[in-house]
Design a protein around this motif. Structure first.
Motif, PDB file in Angstrom:
ATOM      1  N   HIS A   1       0.817  -1.218   0.000  1.00 59.14           N
ATOM      2  CA  HIS A   1       0.000   0.000   0.000  1.00 59.14           C
ATOM      3  C   HIS A   1       0.851   1.269   0.000  1.00 59.14           C
ATOM      4  O   HIS A   1       0.573   2.196  -0.756  1.00 59.14           O
ATOM      5  CB  HIS A   1      -0.930   0.006   1.218  1.00 59.14           C
ATOM      6  N   CYS A   2       1.897   1.302   0.850  1.00 57.97           N
ATOM      7  CA  CYS A   2       2.700   2.529   0.955  1.00 57.97           C
ATOM      8  C   CYS A   2       4.109   2.364   0.403  1.00 57.97           C
ATOM      9  O   CYS A   2       4.883   3.323   0.391  1.00 57.97           O
ATOM     10  CB  CYS A   2       2.758   2.996   2.408  1.00 57.97           C
ATOM     11  N   ASN A   3       4.457   1.160  -0.026  1.00 59.85           N
ATOM     12  CA  ASN A   3       5.769   0.874  -0.623  1.00 59.85           C
ATOM     13  C   ASN A   3       6.930   1.069   0.357  1.00 59.85           C
ATOM     14  O   ASN A   3       8.074   1.276  -0.051  1.00 59.85           O
ATOM     15  CB  ASN A   3       6.000   1.753  -1.861  1.00 59.85           C
ATOM     16  N   THR A   4       6.630   0.988   1.649  1.00 62.24           N
ATOM     17  CA  THR A   4       7.663   1.094   2.678  1.00 62.24           C
ATOM     18  C   THR A   4       8.242  -0.291   2.960  1.00 62.24           C
ATOM     19  O   THR A   4       7.521  -1.287   2.921  1.00 62.24           O
ATOM     20  CB  THR A   4       7.075   1.683   3.976  1.00 62.24           C
ATOM     21  N   LYS A   5       9.522  -0.345   3.278  1.00 60.18           N
ATOM     22  CA  LYS A   5      10.171  -1.616   3.573  1.00 60.18           C
ATOM     23  C   LYS A   5       9.541  -2.262   4.809  1.00 60.18           C
ATOM     24  O   LYS A   5       9.386  -1.627   5.852  1.00 60.18           O
ATOM     25  CB  LYS A   5      11.664  -1.420   3.795  1.00 60.18           C
TER      26      LYS A   5
ATOM     27  N   TYR B   1      -2.558   0.819   6.566  1.00 58.32           N
ATOM     28  CA  TYR B   1      -2.466  -0.570   7.023  1.00 58.32           C
ATOM     29  C   TYR B   1      -1.235  -0.756   7.923  1.00 58.32           C
ATOM     30  O   TYR B   1      -0.570  -1.779   7.873  1.00 58.32           O
ATOM     31  CB  TYR B   1      -2.416  -1.510   5.821  1.00 58.32           C
ATOM     32  N   PHE B   2      -0.959   0.262   8.762  1.00 62.21           N
ATOM     33  CA  PHE B   2       0.139   0.220   9.723  1.00 62.21           C
ATOM     34  C   PHE B   2      -0.035  -0.960  10.678  1.00 62.21           C
ATOM     35  O   PHE B   2      -1.113  -1.222  11.176  1.00 62.21           O
ATOM     36  CB  PHE B   2       0.164   1.545  10.490  1.00 62.21           C
ATOM     37  N   ARG B   3       1.063  -1.706  10.888  1.00 62.47           N
ATOM     38  CA  ARG B   3       1.105  -2.871  11.781  1.00 62.47           C
ATOM     39  C   ARG B   3       0.354  -4.081  11.245  1.00 62.47           C
ATOM     40  O   ARG B   3       0.161  -5.061  11.971  1.00 62.47           O
ATOM     41  CB  ARG B   3       0.560  -2.524  13.168  1.00 62.47           C
ATOM     42  N   LYS B   4      -0.085  -4.040   9.998  1.00 61.58           N
ATOM     43  CA  LYS B   4      -0.713  -5.222   9.415  1.00 61.58           C
ATOM     44  C   LYS B   4       0.361  -6.260   9.092  1.00 61.58           C
ATOM     45  O   LYS B   4       1.423  -5.911   8.597  1.00 61.58           O
ATOM     46  CB  LYS B   4      -1.490  -4.852   8.148  1.00 61.58           C
ATOM     47  N   HIS B   5       0.050  -7.496   9.393  1.00 62.31           N
ATOM     48  CA  HIS B   5       1.038  -8.562   9.231  1.00 62.31           C
ATOM     49  C   HIS B   5       0.970  -9.172   7.833  1.00 62.31           C
ATOM     50  O   HIS B   5      -0.115  -9.348   7.267  1.00 62.31           O
ATOM     51  CB  HIS B   5       0.810  -9.652  10.281  1.00 62.31           C
ATOM     52  N   TYR B   6       2.129  -9.507   7.312  1.00 66.36           N
ATOM     53  CA  TYR B   6       2.255 -10.259   6.069  1.00 66.36           C
ATOM     54  C   TYR B   6       2.933 -11.585   6.417  1.00 66.36           C
ATOM     55  O   TYR B   6       4.058 -11.597   6.921  1.00 66.36           O
ATOM     56  CB  TYR B   6       3.102  -9.485   5.042  1.00 66.36           C
ATOM     57  N   TYR B   7       2.231 -12.672   6.166  1.00 65.22           N
ATOM     58  CA  TYR B   7       2.735 -13.977   6.578  1.00 65.22           C
ATOM     59  C   TYR B   7       3.602 -14.614   5.489  1.00 65.22           C
ATOM     60  O   TYR B   7       3.546 -14.233   4.324  1.00 65.22           O
ATOM     61  CB  TYR B   7       1.582 -14.908   6.933  1.00 65.22           C
ATOM     62  N   ALA B   8       4.392 -15.592   5.892  1.00 67.34           N
ATOM     63  CA  ALA B   8       5.247 -16.328   4.965  1.00 67.34           C
ATOM     64  C   ALA B   8       4.392 -17.353   4.223  1.00 67.34           C
ATOM     65  O   ALA B   8       4.107 -18.438   4.734  1.00 67.34           O
ATOM     66  CB  ALA B   8       6.378 -17.020   5.716  1.00 67.34           C
TER      67      ALA B   8
ATOM     68  N   GLU C   1       5.750  -6.969   9.020  1.00 67.29           N
ATOM     69  CA  GLU C   1       4.685  -6.003   9.221  1.00 67.29           C
ATOM     70  C   GLU C   1       5.109  -4.640   8.676  1.00 67.29           C
ATOM     71  O   GLU C   1       6.302  -4.361   8.517  1.00 67.29           O
ATOM     72  CB  GLU C   1       4.316  -5.887  10.700  1.00 67.29           C
ATOM     73  N   CYS C   2       4.094  -3.832   8.387  1.00 62.59           N
ATOM     74  CA  CYS C   2       4.351  -2.471   7.914  1.00 62.59           C
ATOM     75  C   CYS C   2       4.636  -1.589   9.120  1.00 62.59           C
ATOM     76  O   CYS C   2       3.829  -1.527  10.061  1.00 62.59           O
ATOM     77  CB  CYS C   2       3.156  -1.939   7.129  1.00 62.59           C
ATOM     78  N   ALA C   3       5.788  -0.917   9.116  1.00 60.07           N
ATOM     79  CA  ALA C   3       6.186  -0.066  10.232  1.00 60.07           C
ATOM     80  C   ALA C   3       5.948   1.420   9.963  1.00 60.07           C
ATOM     81  O   ALA C   3       6.370   2.264  10.742  1.00 60.07           O
ATOM     82  CB  ALA C   3       7.664  -0.297  10.560  1.00 60.07           C
ATOM     83  N   ASN C   4       5.268   1.732   8.859  1.00 60.50           N
ATOM     84  CA  ASN C   4       4.992   3.122   8.509  1.00 60.50           C
ATOM     85  C   ASN C   4       3.720   3.573   9.222  1.00 60.50           C
ATOM     86  O   ASN C   4       2.615   3.152   8.872  1.00 60.50           O
ATOM     87  CB  ASN C   4       4.841   3.256   6.994  1.00 60.50           C
ATOM     88  N   SER C   5       3.866   4.413  10.246  1.00 61.51           N
ATOM     89  CA  SER C   5       2.713   4.844  11.040  1.00 61.51           C
ATOM     90  C   SER C   5       1.716   5.667  10.239  1.00 61.51           C
ATOM     91  O   SER C   5       0.550   5.808  10.637  1.00 61.51           O
ATOM     92  CB  SER C   5       3.185   5.647  12.256  1.00 61.51           C
TER      93      SER C   5
END
Length: 298
Positions: free
Chosen positions: A31-35, A71-78, A63-67
């Motif tokens: 969504h935000c293209n943040t690492k 979708y901040f703190r949303k988890h992406y699973y393996a 997880e997205c660390a961009n406050s």
């Protein structure tokens, strides 16, 4: 009055199980293209029996660390853990495909399939063979109501879906079992068994999922051209990414023979060196030497 005994589940120990840690293959937030930042703990771990032996598989998410991201703190699973077994199952997908093939094409009864698996070192009873066969049929049967609800919840949470396809080949047979799963939720959705990779067959198979009312954020697969063509045809607006696990495995196939040769050469060279005692042996020798120095000569 007969007392009913509690159900007994045998404990199984696989001390020699190969250890596999699967990391989330995504690098950036969709969504935000943040690492993305790796999570400290595993989101799943289990020991899985396969036709090639037991493996311990663990998945590490991100997880997205961009406050400022919605979708901040949303988890992406393996999602790579789904290559080994279905969720809440301790049997590999290759065993699932083996059971389906033996029952459907070889016309083997469940108890006969159980004996074959036991002979190959797989600890399984007839009841679980039947359970896995029903799961095999569910994969081939398409989306069920529970799966549809899970897809809807995932699309609402993440703003869309990520589709992935992986192909399995039951040992000793030329047919391929293609499995479609949704990456963000880790949900296996459907499967199809083909004699060979045919683009049109794959497109026809994907048609019902193409018509789902959810945005497709991206697609994921190995490097098989038929799968890539079918996914790009079904979801032309979604970017396609090659699975990093498959890509790294392909690289290792070239490097492994060279690495093996190097290890053999190093072993041959190092075996010629004199033996070096460990620290405990050196301390023992020093202690004995001191005792001899203190011993009177007469």
């Amino acid at each position: 009055m007969i007392e009913k005994k509690p159900r007994h589940r045998p404990e199984r120990h696989f001390n020699d199980a190969k250890r596999i840690v699967v990391k989330c293959e995504r690098e950036l937030c969709i969504h935000c293209n943040t690492k993305l930042v790796s999570l400290p703990s595993w989101h799943m771990r289990k020991t899985i029996q396969t036709l090639s032996g037991a493996v311990f598989v663990a998945g590490k998410g991100k997880e997205c660390a961009n406050s400022e991201c919605e979708y901040f703190r949303k988890h992406y699973y393996a999602s790579g853990v789904l290559k080994y077994s279905l969720p809440q199952s301790t049997y590999g997908l290759d065993i699932l495909a083996f059971i389906g093939w033996q029952h459907e094409h070889e016309h083997q009864q469940l108890v006969e399939i159980q004996r074959k698996l036991n002979q190959r070192g797989v600890e399984i009873n007839e009841r679980n063979v039947g359970k896995l066969y029903r799961q095999f049929l569910a994969l081939l049967g398409g989306t069920i109501a529970h799966t549809a609800e899970k897809l809807a919840a995932t699309a609402h949470e993440h703003g869309g879906l990520i589709w992935a396809i992986d192909a399995l080949q039951p040992e000793g047979h030329g047919t391929l079992l293609y499995v479609l799963y949704e990456v963000l939720s880790g949900t296996p959705v459907s499967g199809i068994q083909l004699q060979q990779a045919q683009v049109q067959c794959l497109i026809d198979w994907l048609q019902p999922y193409k018509e789902l009312p959810y945005k497709v954020l991206s697609t994921l697969s190995d490097g098989e051209s038929a799968i890539i063509t079918a996914m790009n045809s079904s979801w032309p607006d979604a970017p396609h990414q090659r699975c990093q696990a498959h890509f790294l495995n392909n690289l290792s196939e070239v490097v492994l023979p060279l690495d093996t040769k190097l290890r053999q050469q190093l072993k041959a060279d190092l075996d010629r060196l004199p033996f070096v005692p460990d620290s405990s042996e050196r301390l023992q020798d020093q202690s004995q030497s001191k005792q001899l120095d203190r011993t009177p000569l007469f």
